[in-house]
Write a protein that holds these residues in place. Sequence first.
Motif, PDB file in Angstrom:
ATOM      1  N   UNK A  29      -2.682  -3.018  -8.641  1.00 23.32           N
ATOM      2  CA  UNK A  29      -2.524  -2.672 -10.060  1.00 23.32           C
ATOM      3  C   UNK A  29      -3.391  -3.545 -10.948  1.00 23.32           C
ATOM      4  N   UNK A  30      -3.859  -4.680 -10.443  1.00 18.95           N
ATOM      5  CA  UNK A  30      -4.572  -5.663 -11.249  1.00 18.95           C
ATOM      6  C   UNK A  30      -6.074  -5.712 -10.947  1.00 18.95           C
ATOM      7  N   UNK A  32      -9.812  -3.168 -10.038  1.00 22.71           N
ATOM      8  CA  UNK A  32     -10.443  -1.863 -10.189  1.00 22.71           C
ATOM      9  C   UNK A  32     -10.516  -1.084  -8.872  1.00 22.71           C
ATOM     10  N   UNK A  33     -10.655  -1.797  -7.754  1.00 13.62           N
ATOM     11  CA  UNK A  33     -10.933  -1.148  -6.474  1.00 13.62           C
ATOM     12  C   UNK A  33      -9.755  -1.216  -5.513  1.00 13.62           C
ATOM     13  N   UNK A  34      -9.746  -0.290  -4.554  1.00 15.87           N
ATOM     14  CA  UNK A  34      -8.813  -0.334  -3.439  1.00 15.87           C
ATOM     15  C   UNK A  34      -9.223  -1.502  -2.546  1.00 15.87           C
ATOM     16  N   UNK A  35      -8.296  -1.939  -1.684  1.00 12.81           N
ATOM     17  CA  UNK A  35      -8.583  -3.070  -0.832  1.00 12.81           C
ATOM     18  C   UNK A  35      -7.748  -3.000   0.439  1.00 12.81           C
ATOM     19  N   UNK A  36      -8.039  -3.904   1.353  1.00 10.98           N
ATOM     20  CA  UNK A  36      -7.184  -4.078   2.517  1.00 10.98           C
ATOM     21  C   UNK A  36      -5.957  -4.863   2.079  1.00 10.98           C
ATOM     22  N   UNK A  37      -4.813  -4.683   2.739  1.00  9.65           N
ATOM     23  CA  UNK A  37      -3.639  -5.483   2.394  1.00  9.65           C
ATOM     24  C   UNK A  37      -3.918  -6.965   2.636  1.00  9.65           C
ATOM     25  N   UNK A  38      -3.468  -7.799   1.711  1.00  9.93           N
ATOM     26  CA  UNK A  38      -3.678  -9.230   1.837  1.00  9.93           C
ATOM     27  C   UNK A  38      -3.686  -9.890   0.481  1.00  9.93           C
ATOM     28  N   UNK A  39      -4.162 -11.122   0.448  1.00 13.08           N
ATOM     29  CA  UNK A  39      -4.213 -11.833  -0.821  1.00 13.08           C
ATOM     30  C   UNK A  39      -4.600 -13.278  -0.642  1.00 13.08           C
ATOM     31  N   UNK A  55       1.387  -9.347   3.594  1.00 14.97           N
ATOM     32  CA  UNK A  55       1.772  -8.030   4.115  1.00 14.97           C
ATOM     33  C   UNK A  55       3.277  -7.827   3.956  1.00 14.97           C
ATOM     34  N   UNK A  56       4.044  -8.868   4.256  1.00 10.95           N
ATOM     35  CA  UNK A  56       5.505  -8.790   4.097  1.00 10.95           C
ATOM     36  C   UNK A  56       5.871  -8.563   2.631  1.00 10.95           C
ATOM     37  N   UNK A  57       5.233  -9.316   1.705  1.00  9.56           N
ATOM     38  CA  UNK A  57       5.546  -9.194   0.283  1.00  9.56           C
ATOM     39  C   UNK A  57       5.070  -7.863  -0.306  1.00  9.56           C
ATOM     40  N   UNK A  58       3.842  -7.472   0.019  1.00 10.32           N
ATOM     41  CA  UNK A  58       3.252  -6.280  -0.600  1.00 10.32           C
ATOM     42  C   UNK A  58       3.739  -4.975   0.009  1.00 10.32           C
ATOM     43  N   UNK A  59       3.967  -4.971   1.336  1.00 10.32           N
ATOM     44  CA  UNK A  59       4.288  -3.715   2.029  1.00 10.32           C
ATOM     45  C   UNK A  59       5.689  -3.687   2.615  1.00 10.32           C
ATOM     46  N   UNK A  60       6.358  -4.820   2.671  1.00  5.47           N
ATOM     47  CA  UNK A  60       7.718  -4.857   3.186  1.00  5.47           C
ATOM     48  C   UNK A  60       7.823  -4.690   4.686  1.00  5.47           C
ATOM     49  N   UNK A  61       6.726  -4.924   5.405  1.00  3.18           N
ATOM     50  CA  UNK A  61       6.747  -4.801   6.871  1.00  3.18           C
ATOM     51  C   UNK A  61       6.266  -6.109   7.492  1.00  3.18           C
ATOM     52  N   UNK A 106       2.388  -5.194  -7.836  1.00  2.51           N
ATOM     53  CA  UNK A 106       1.035  -5.479  -7.359  1.00  2.51           C
ATOM     54  C   UNK A 106       0.298  -4.267  -6.831  1.00  2.51           C
ATOM     55  N   UNK A 107       1.011  -3.268  -6.325  1.00  2.00           N
ATOM     56  CA  UNK A 107       0.359  -2.102  -5.723  1.00  2.00           C
ATOM     57  C   UNK A 107       0.870  -0.811  -6.347  1.00  2.00           C
ATOM     58  N   UNK A 108      -0.069   0.103  -6.628  1.00  6.39           N
ATOM     59  CA  UNK A 108       0.341   1.396  -7.174  1.00  6.39           C
ATOM     60  C   UNK A 108       0.426   2.468  -6.091  1.00  6.39           C
ATOM     61  N   UNK A 109      -0.317   2.300  -4.997  1.00  4.14           N
ATOM     62  CA  UNK A 109      -0.278   3.282  -3.909  1.00  4.14           C
ATOM     63  C   UNK A 109      -0.979   2.735  -2.677  1.00  4.14           C
TER      64      UNK A 109
END
Length: 150
Positions: A29-30, A32-39, A55-61, A106-109
């Motif tokens: 959400x923050x 402009x571009x799509x990305x791989x999961x991470x941070x 991955x745990x925080x952003x995707x719940x897995x 953090x993620x819209x889709x």
Amino acid sequence: MNASPLSLTASAAALFSNADGEVLIVNPTYKKFWNLPGGAVDEGETPHEAVAREVREELGITPPIGGLLVHAWVSVRGRGAQVLYVFDGGVLSPEDQAAITMQEEELSEFRFCRPDSMEDGLVPPHLTDVWQAALAARSDQHPRVLTVRL
């Protein structure tokens, strides 16, 4: 000669795919571009720990995170430099895919897409080489060290 201090960040990402070979990408959400999961790699943690946490925080897995695919030094003029670690997340099971619960702040889709069909402007242009190196490293099981300067 007085050089200005280098602005340096460290980030870690995971390359996940589904059984059809499509790559998981996320739309922050923050950015402009799509990305791989991470941070970002936080103080006191390793890149491997950081990607598992993100991955745990952003995707719940919590799928197992494999070995390092790419270690990249990415330098963009006027924006400093980033050390980027891309790890092999492997193939997500149907159960892991069904369990994905995005962190909506953090993620819209998210979506899976064929690596060769990502349209221009979808991924950050300065990371295209990194993504391609990660795919190649996964394919031939030889990690890559990469320098990208823009």
